[in-house]
Design a protein around this motif. Sequence first.
Motif, mmCIF file in Angstrom:
data_model
loop_
_atom_site.group_PDB
_atom_site.id
_atom_site.type_symbol
_atom_site.label_atom_id
_atom_site.label_comp_id
_atom_site.label_asym_id
_atom_site.label_seq_id
_atom_site.Cartn_x
_atom_site.Cartn_y
_atom_site.Cartn_z
ATOM 1 N N THR A 173 -6.270 -0.298 1.879
ATOM 2 C CA THR A 173 -6.318 -0.029 0.497
ATOM 3 C C THR A 173 -5.077 -0.220 -0.048
ATOM 4 O O THR A 173 -4.019 0.595 0.224
ATOM 5 N N ILE A 174 -4.767 -1.203 -0.837
ATOM 6 C CA ILE A 174 -3.874 -1.395 -1.589
ATOM 7 C C ILE A 174 -3.725 -0.887 -3.104
ATOM 8 O O ILE A 174 -4.543 -1.249 -3.840
ATOM 9 N N SER A 175 -2.808 0.068 -3.388
ATOM 10 C CA SER A 175 -2.905 0.788 -4.767
ATOM 11 C C SER A 175 -1.375 0.477 -5.573
ATOM 12 O O SER A 175 -0.420 0.576 -4.849
ATOM 13 N N THR A 176 -1.713 0.070 -6.783
ATOM 14 C CA THR A 176 -0.522 0.043 -7.645
ATOM 15 C C THR A 176 -0.424 1.245 -8.714
ATOM 16 O O THR A 176 -1.358 1.496 -9.365
ATOM 17 N N PRO A 177 0.818 1.951 -8.900
ATOM 18 C CA PRO A 177 1.030 2.766 -9.878
ATOM 19 C C PRO A 177 1.173 2.170 -11.351
ATOM 20 O O PRO A 177 1.048 1.052 -11.476
ATOM 21 N N GLN A 230 2.922 -3.827 -9.899
ATOM 22 C CA GLN A 230 2.358 -5.165 -9.752
ATOM 23 C C GLN A 230 2.542 -5.382 -8.269
ATOM 24 O O GLN A 230 3.746 -5.224 -7.748
ATOM 25 N N TYR A 231 1.411 -5.896 -7.628
ATOM 26 C CA TYR A 231 1.649 -6.216 -6.320
ATOM 27 C C TYR A 231 0.869 -7.371 -5.837
ATOM 28 O O TYR A 231 -0.094 -7.905 -6.407
ATOM 29 N N ASN A 256 -2.639 -5.918 -11.007
ATOM 30 C CA ASN A 256 -1.899 -5.532 -11.831
ATOM 31 C C ASN A 256 -1.948 -4.079 -11.756
ATOM 32 O O ASN A 256 -2.383 -3.396 -10.660
ATOM 33 N N ALA A 257 -1.221 -3.438 -12.862
ATOM 34 C CA ALA A 257 -0.683 -1.997 -12.919
ATOM 35 C C ALA A 257 -1.701 -1.013 -12.544
ATOM 36 O O ALA A 257 -2.928 -1.553 -13.234
ATOM 37 N N ALA A 292 -7.363 -7.860 -11.168
ATOM 38 C CA ALA A 292 -6.721 -8.592 -10.326
ATOM 39 C C ALA A 292 -6.897 -9.938 -10.608
ATOM 40 O O ALA A 292 -8.006 -10.349 -11.156
ATOM 41 N N TYR A 293 -6.046 -10.753 -9.938
ATOM 42 C CA TYR A 293 -6.286 -12.375 -10.135
ATOM 43 C C TYR A 293 -6.441 -12.840 -8.677
ATOM 44 O O TYR A 293 -5.705 -12.513 -7.724
ATOM 45 N N PHE A 294 -7.562 -13.541 -8.526
ATOM 46 C CA PHE A 294 -8.066 -13.875 -6.892
ATOM 47 C C PHE A 294 -7.643 -15.664 -6.903
ATOM 48 O O PHE A 294 -8.349 -16.284 -7.678
#
Length: 223
Positions: free
Chosen positions: A16-20, A24-25, A38-39, A62-64
């Motif tokens: 699991t990847i999480s952004t605060p 942005q990641y 996105n955030a 998210a953009y895929f």
Amino acid sequence: LAENSGAETGKDISNTISTPRGGQYQVILPDGTHVWLNAASSLKFPSAFKGEKRLVELHGEAYFQVTKNKRMPFVVHTDNQEVEVLGTHFNICSYADETTTKTTLLEGSVKLIVQAHEKILIPGEQGQTNRRTKEIKVMPVNIEDAIAWKNGYFVFNDEKLESIMLRVSRWYDVDYEFEGKQRDVSFLGVVERSKNISSLLKVLESTGNVHFKIEGRKIIVMP
């Protein structure tokens, strides 16, 4: 923030990847699919894709850019819908505090699945799924507006103030509250997300339709 589970039980490992808020990641999945988060978003995916489909779970936006594999469709699960693709470019906005999940297709073809309902999108279309009614509406949109966040911009295209403040709070990691009776106004404009929050609020204030007061990490929105 990255987490994984399943290693000690012998099960397939999930990550699991999480952004605060304010973050942005970018991540490359095991099949080579490229995802921009996105955030205030999270993406859950396996360490290796096995079986009949490549299933990931998204909360937020998210953009895929999906790697093509006709034998193993790529499926994005959100709280509100599933999106099934073979190989394509698309954006999903599925924040829990918004009433609709928006899926915007840039290239290829995707199928939106909501309970017993299905819709096929073509490039340039956005599917909007209502969280309450589960109804899917499909309409043409400006795809550059839909992915402006990925390219470093806020784009306000006849957007209501409450929607704007939701996005501002996620990106700048601030809270907000409305004070007094607000006018029913919409805003047009483009602002770089690299600008500080004061610059953004000044742009909105320049319309004369709203005023802001900053108290620590809280924005007071006044008519």
